[in-house]
Scaffold this motif. Structure first.
Motif, PDB file in Angstrom:
ATOM      1  N   SER A 101       0.683  -1.341  -0.214  1.00  0.00           N
ATOM      2  CA  SER A 101       0.088  -0.479  -0.279  1.00  0.00           C
ATOM      3  C   SER A 101       1.119   1.610   0.255  1.00  0.00           C
ATOM      4  CB  SER A 101      -0.789   0.255   1.226  1.00  0.00           C
ATOM      5  OG  SER A 101      -0.413  -0.162   2.349  1.00  0.00           O
ATOM      6  N   PHE A 102       1.732   1.120   0.626  1.00  0.00           N
ATOM      7  CA  PHE A 102       3.313   2.430   0.669  1.00  0.00           C
ATOM      8  C   PHE A 102       3.316   2.594  -0.710  1.00  0.00           C
ATOM      9  CE2 PHE A 102       6.897   4.168   1.744  1.00  0.00           C
ATOM     10  CZ  PHE A 102       6.847   5.371   2.363  1.00  0.00           C
ATOM     11  N   GLU A 103       4.072   1.381  -1.301  1.00  0.00           N
ATOM     12  CA  GLU A 103       4.759   1.135  -2.772  1.00  0.00           C
ATOM     13  C   GLU A 103       3.441   2.303  -3.599  1.00  0.00           C
ATOM     14  OE1 GLU A 103       8.161   1.094  -3.365  1.00  0.00           O
ATOM     15  OE2 GLU A 103       7.303   0.164  -1.464  1.00  0.00           O
ATOM     16  N   SER A 104       2.068   1.275  -3.337  1.00  0.00           N
ATOM     17  CA  SER A 104       0.999   2.757  -4.232  1.00  0.00           C
ATOM     18  C   SER A 104       1.257   3.828  -3.638  1.00  0.00           C
ATOM     19  CB  SER A 104      -0.573   1.678  -3.861  1.00  0.00           C
ATOM     20  OG  SER A 104      -0.033   0.030  -4.618  1.00  0.00           O
ATOM     21  N   ALA A 105       1.032   3.867  -2.877  1.00  0.00           N
ATOM     22  CA  ALA A 105       1.007   5.743  -2.176  1.00  0.00           C
ATOM     23  C   ALA A 105       2.424   6.816  -2.802  1.00  0.00           C
ATOM     24  CB  ALA A 105       1.091   5.812  -0.930  1.00  0.00           C
ATOM     25  N   GLY A 139      -4.903   0.396  -0.301  1.00  0.00           N
ATOM     26  CA  GLY A 139      -4.655  -1.111   0.011  1.00  0.00           C
ATOM     27  C   GLY A 139      -5.559  -1.508   0.566  1.00  0.00           C
ATOM     28  N   ALA A 140      -6.783  -1.043   1.212  1.00  0.00           N
ATOM     29  CA  ALA A 140      -7.761  -1.588   2.172  1.00  0.00           C
ATOM     30  C   ALA A 140      -9.114  -2.020   1.669  1.00  0.00           C
ATOM     31  CB  ALA A 140      -8.740   0.392   2.084  1.00  0.00           C
ATOM     32  N   ASP A 141      -8.980  -2.939   2.689  1.00  0.00           N
ATOM     33  CA  ASP A 141     -10.055  -4.510   2.405  1.00  0.00           C
ATOM     34  C   ASP A 141     -11.184  -4.458   2.282  1.00  0.00           C
ATOM     35  OD1 ASP A 141     -10.592  -3.711   5.173  1.00  0.00           O
ATOM     36  OD2 ASP A 141      -9.788  -5.750   5.823  1.00  0.00           O
ATOM     37  N   ALA A 142     -11.555  -3.009   2.743  1.00  0.00           N
ATOM     38  CA  ALA A 142     -13.399  -2.402   3.076  1.00  0.00           C
ATOM     39  C   ALA A 142     -13.161  -1.037   1.493  1.00  0.00           C
ATOM     40  CB  ALA A 142     -14.579  -2.446   3.603  1.00  0.00           C
ATOM     41  N   PRO A 143     -14.600  -0.968   0.673  1.00  0.00           N
ATOM     42  CA  PRO A 143     -14.532   0.508   1.022  1.00  0.00           C
ATOM     43  C   PRO A 143     -14.426   1.263   1.740  1.00  0.00           C
ATOM     44  CG  PRO A 143     -16.075  -0.546  -0.820  1.00  0.00           C
ATOM     45  CD  PRO A 143     -15.330  -1.745   1.126  1.00  0.00           C
ATOM     46  N   THR A 144     -13.887   2.881   2.085  1.00  0.00           N
ATOM     47  CA  THR A 144     -13.870   3.746   3.080  1.00  0.00           C
ATOM     48  C   THR A 144     -15.182   4.436   2.403  1.00  0.00           C
ATOM     49  OG1 THR A 144     -11.598   4.127   2.818  1.00  0.00           O
ATOM     50  CG2 THR A 144     -13.065   5.832   3.596  1.00  0.00           C
ATOM     51  N   PRO A 145     -15.760   5.351   3.725  1.00  0.00           N
ATOM     52  CA  PRO A 145     -17.032   5.366   3.446  1.00  0.00           C
ATOM     53  C   PRO A 145     -17.484   6.801   2.988  1.00  0.00           C
ATOM     54  CG  PRO A 145     -16.837   4.906   5.700  1.00  0.00           C
ATOM     55  CD  PRO A 145     -15.729   4.264   5.052  1.00  0.00           C
ATOM     56  N   ALA A 146     -18.176   6.831   1.624  1.00  0.00           N
ATOM     57  CA  ALA A 146     -18.389   7.880   1.377  1.00  0.00           C
ATOM     58  C   ALA A 146     -18.382   8.415   1.870  1.00  0.00           C
ATOM     59  CB  ALA A 146     -19.688   7.967  -0.085  1.00  0.00           C
ATOM     60  N   ALA A 176     -16.628  10.525   3.663  1.00  0.00           N
ATOM     61  CA  ALA A 176     -16.026  10.420   5.150  1.00  0.00           C
ATOM     62  C   ALA A 176     -15.148  11.033   5.559  1.00  0.00           C
ATOM     63  CB  ALA A 176     -14.507   9.265   5.575  1.00  0.00           C
ATOM     64  N   ALA A 177     -15.694  12.681   6.612  1.00  0.00           N
ATOM     65  CA  ALA A 177     -14.643  13.620   7.135  1.00  0.00           C
ATOM     66  C   ALA A 177     -15.649  14.811   6.107  1.00  0.00           C
ATOM     67  CB  ALA A 177     -13.247  13.772   7.075  1.00  0.00           C
ATOM     68  N   GLY A 178     -16.321  14.702   4.904  1.00  0.00           N
ATOM     69  CA  GLY A 178     -16.844  15.792   4.133  1.00  0.00           C
ATOM     70  C   GLY A 178     -15.694  16.189   3.069  1.00  0.00           C
ATOM     71  N   LEU A 179     -14.723  14.895   3.043  1.00  0.00           N
ATOM     72  CA  LEU A 179     -13.654  14.785   1.640  1.00  0.00           C
ATOM     73  C   LEU A 179     -14.340  14.134   0.578  1.00  0.00           C
ATOM     74  CD1 LEU A 179     -10.850  14.366   4.265  1.00  0.00           C
ATOM     75  CD2 LEU A 179     -11.303  16.755   3.349  1.00  0.00           C
ATOM     76  N   VAL A 180     -13.333  14.237  -0.183  1.00  0.00           N
ATOM     77  CA  VAL A 180     -13.746  13.352  -1.647  1.00  0.00           C
ATOM     78  C   VAL A 180     -12.928  12.039  -1.295  1.00  0.00           C
ATOM     79  CG1 VAL A 180     -13.730  13.254  -4.085  1.00  0.00           C
ATOM     80  CG2 VAL A 180     -14.392  15.372  -3.143  1.00  0.00           C
ATOM     81  N   VAL A 181     -13.129  10.694  -1.476  1.00  0.00           N
ATOM     82  CA  VAL A 181     -11.618  10.020  -1.091  1.00  0.00           C
ATOM     83  C   VAL A 181     -12.473   8.953  -2.197  1.00  0.00           C
ATOM     84  CG1 VAL A 181     -11.639   7.659   0.566  1.00  0.00           C
ATOM     85  CG2 VAL A 181     -12.558   9.728   1.739  1.00  0.00           C
ATOM     86  N   VAL A 182     -10.516   9.105  -2.376  1.00  0.00           N
ATOM     87  CA  VAL A 182     -10.837   7.429  -3.741  1.00  0.00           C
ATOM     88  C   VAL A 182     -10.165   6.524  -2.718  1.00  0.00           C
ATOM     89  CG1 VAL A 182     -10.306   6.826  -5.817  1.00  0.00           C
ATOM     90  CG2 VAL A 182     -10.715   9.181  -5.244  1.00  0.00           C
ATOM     91  N   ASP A 183     -10.332   5.155  -3.077  1.00  0.00           N
ATOM     92  CA  ASP A 183     -10.039   3.313  -2.937  1.00  0.00           C
ATOM     93  C   ASP A 183      -9.280   3.476  -4.500  1.00  0.00           C
ATOM     94  OD1 ASP A 183     -10.697   3.176   0.317  1.00  0.00           O
ATOM     95  OD2 ASP A 183     -12.696   3.130  -0.553  1.00  0.00           O
ATOM     96  N   ALA A 184      -7.802   2.867  -4.013  1.00  0.00           N
ATOM     97  CA  ALA A 184      -7.843   3.033  -5.111  1.00  0.00           C
ATOM     98  C   ALA A 184      -6.803   1.156  -4.786  1.00  0.00           C
ATOM     99  CB  ALA A 184      -5.898   3.335  -5.101  1.00  0.00           C
ATOM    100  N   ALA A 185      -6.564   0.159  -5.880  1.00  0.00           N
ATOM    101  CA  ALA A 185      -5.484  -0.953  -5.059  1.00  0.00           C
ATOM    102  C   ALA A 185      -4.071  -0.782  -5.531  1.00  0.00           C
ATOM    103  CB  ALA A 185      -6.062  -2.287  -6.286  1.00  0.00           C
ATOM    104  N   ASP A 186      -4.122   0.154  -5.873  1.00  0.00           N
ATOM    105  CA  ASP A 186      -2.770   0.375  -6.240  1.00  0.00           C
ATOM    106  C   ASP A 186      -2.193   1.957  -7.321  1.00  0.00           C
ATOM    107  OD1 ASP A 186      -2.949   0.274  -9.102  1.00  0.00           O
ATOM    108  OD2 ASP A 186      -2.735  -2.253  -9.004  1.00  0.00           O
ATOM    109  N   GLY A 187      -1.011   1.983  -7.878  1.00  0.00           N
ATOM    110  CA  GLY A 187      -1.078   3.684  -8.741  1.00  0.00           C
ATOM    111  C   GLY A 187      -1.702   3.637  -9.580  1.00  0.00           C
ATOM    112  N   ALA A 188      -1.983   2.237 -10.312  1.00  0.00           N
ATOM    113  CA  ALA A 188      -2.818   2.437 -11.886  1.00  0.00           C
ATOM    114  C   ALA A 188      -4.173   2.507 -11.621  1.00  0.00           C
ATOM    115  CB  ALA A 188      -2.305   0.959 -12.635  1.00  0.00           C
TER     116      ALA A 188
END
Length: 382
Positions: free
Chosen positions: A247-251, A349-356, A358-370
Motif C-alpha cells: 500500500s505504501f509503494e502504491s501511495a 490497500g483497504a480491504d473494504a471501501p472507505t465510507p463515502a 468521510a469527514a466531508g472529503l472526496v475519498v478515492v479507494d485504489a488498489a494500486d497506483g494504476a
C-alpha cells in the motif's frame, strides 16, 4: 586478513612439531615445524601484497522507473608496472554480488564487466565497492580489500499518466479568493529596476519616494498550488507481503504521478511527509520518493503535520495519500478544508471501501497506483 582452515591446521602442526622436536631432541621434527612456520609466513607476506587497481563504474542510466532496465559497467585496471594481478573479485550490487574476472590481469591492462541492476523494487540501490580477495598459492591466508566508490542507482516509483491536475482556486494577495481562469495576474512585490524591464511596470509613486526606479512584480494567482502529503507512518500501512508494504509503494507511485503531472503543466507543487525523517527538502521530488521509507509515527504525528499545513498554507489544493491504517485519522485531514478549498484523499490497500464523504472529503479507494490514475480523472475538478 583471515587464515583459512588449512592455514590454521598447518600453524597448529608447526607449533606441535617444534614443541615436540625441541622437547625430545628430534631435529627432523624441528625441521618440519620450521618449514611449516615458514610456509605460513610466506603466505602472509604474499597475501599482504596490495595490487594497484583502478576501478571506474557508470550506471546507464542512473535513474530509472521501477521495472525499467538499468545496466552497470565496471572497469578494473591494473595500474601496477611489474606484477600481474591474480585475484578473486566481486562487485556488490544491492544485496547480491557479481563476479568480476581479474585473474592474471597484466600490468596496464583492464577488464570490463557489464551486468543488470535489479529494479524490481523502488529504492536507492548501492553498487560497489569492488571487493578483492587476495590468496596465497597454498591457500593458507586470504585477505579482502575494497576498491572504488559506491555509486547509487535511483529506482523511482512508477509514474502513471494523469490527464490533468485540478484547476484549484485563485487566491489573490489582495485578500479575495475565487475560481478564475488561467492567465490572471496580481501585484506581488516591488524590486529595483534592471535593464530590460518594461517601463509600463515601473511604479512611479514609490520610485519618487525612494529616489530610484522600482518595478512591479506580478504573479499568476489562478495557478493551483498543489500540496502532496504522503503518509509514511508504518501504522498507516500495516500489511506486509514479503516484508514490503504494497500500500505504501502504491501511495509513492500516486505521489510521483501527481508531482510529474504538475511539473508537466508548469504548476507549483510541494511534496510533504507525515512522519519526520531525514531532511531531503533540497532533492528533486522523485528522488525523495525513491529514498523515503516508513517511519514510526502515530495520530499525534499527523496532528502536528496538519497543524503546520494549517499555519503555513503552502498551497490551496491538498492531496493526501495514505493506507488502510490511516482511515481512522481522516477527521484531522477534514479539518483542513477551511484552509484548502480542494482536498482529495486516496486510500490504498483497504480491504473494504472507505465510507463515502468521510469527514466531508472526496475519498478515492485504489488498489494500486494504476487504479489511482484511473480514478483520478473522474475527481480532478473536486
Amino acid at each position: 586478513m583471515g587464515i583459512t582452515a588449512r592455514g590454521v591446521g598447518l600453524l597448529v602442526a608447526a607449533v606441535l612439531l617444534l614443541g615436540v622436536g625441541f622437547r625430545y631432541a628430534y631435529p627432523e621434527l624441528v625441521l618440519l615445524g620450521a618449514a611449516a612456520g615458514v610456509a605460513v609466513g610466506y603466505a602472509v607476506l604474499t597475501a599482504a601484497w596490495r595490487p594497484r587497481l583502478e576501478v571506474t563504474r557508470s550506471a546507464e542510466p542512473d535513474r530509472v522507473a521501477r521495472g525499467e532496465a538499468a545496466r552497470m559497467t565496471v572497469t578494473v585496471r591494473n595500474a601496477g608496472r611489474l606484477r600481474a594481478a591474480n585475484l578473486l573479485a566481486e562487485d556488490r550490487c544491492g544485496p547480491r554480488t557479481v563476479p568480476v574476472p581479474v585473474l592474471r590481469l597484466r600490468p596496464g591492462r583492464d577488464t570490463t564487466v557489464k551486468y543488470e541492476v535489479p529494479t524490481r523494487r523502488r529504492g536507492v540501490v548501492p553498487v560497489g565497492p569492488l571487493r578483492v580477495i587476495r590468496r596465497d598459492p597454498l591457500g593458507l591466508v586470504a585477505l579482502a580489500r575494497s576498491y572504488g566508490d559506491t555509486v547509487p542507482v535511483w529506482v523511482h516509483p512508477r509514474v502513471h499518466p494523469l490527464r490533468a491536475v485540478p484547476t484549484g482556486a485563485g487566491r489573490s494577495l489582495d485578500g479575495s479568493s475565487d475560481s478564475v481562469p488561467h492567465g490572471s495576474i496580481t501585484f506581488d512585490s516591488l524590486r529595483e529596476y534592471v535593464v530590460g524591464d518594461e517601463l509600463r511596470r515601473v511604479h512611479w509613486r514609490t520610485s519618487a519616494r525612494v529616489g530610484e526606479l522600482m518595478v512591479r512584480e506580478n504573479v499568476d494567482t489562478s495557478l493551483p498550488r498543489i500540496v502532496v502529503l504522503l503518509d509514511n507512518r508504518a501504522a498507516a500501512h500495516p500489511q506486509r507481503i514479503d516484508g514490503v508494504a504494497e500500500s505504501f509503494e502504491s501511495a509513492c507511485e500516486a505521489a510521483a504521478s501527481v508531482v510529474t503531472a504538475a511539473v508537466r503543466d508548469d504548476l507549483p507543487v510541494v511534496l510533504l511527509l507525515v512522519a519526520p525523517g531525514e531532511d531531503r527538502a533540497g532533492e528533486p521530488p522523485l528522488d525523495r520518493l525513491t529514498a523515503v521509507e516508513l517511519a514510526d509515527g502515530d495520530a499525534e504525528a499527523l496532528r502536528g503535520c496538519t497543524g503546520r499545513l494549517r499555519r503555513d498554507r503552502p498551497g490551496d489544493t491538498l492531496v493526501f495519500l495514505t493506507g488502510p491504517g490511516g482511515r481512522d485519522d481522516l477527521g484531522q485531514v477534514g479539518a483542513l478544508r477551511g484552509a484548502y478549498p480542494s482536498v482529495l484523499v486516496a486510500v490504498f490497500g483497504a480491504d473494504a471501501p472507505t465510507p463515502a464523504g468521510a469527514a466531508g472529503l472526496v475519498v478515492v479507494d485504489a488498489a494500486d497506483g494504476a487504479g489511482f490514475a484511473a480514478e483520478w480523472d473522474g475527481v480532478r475538478r473536486w
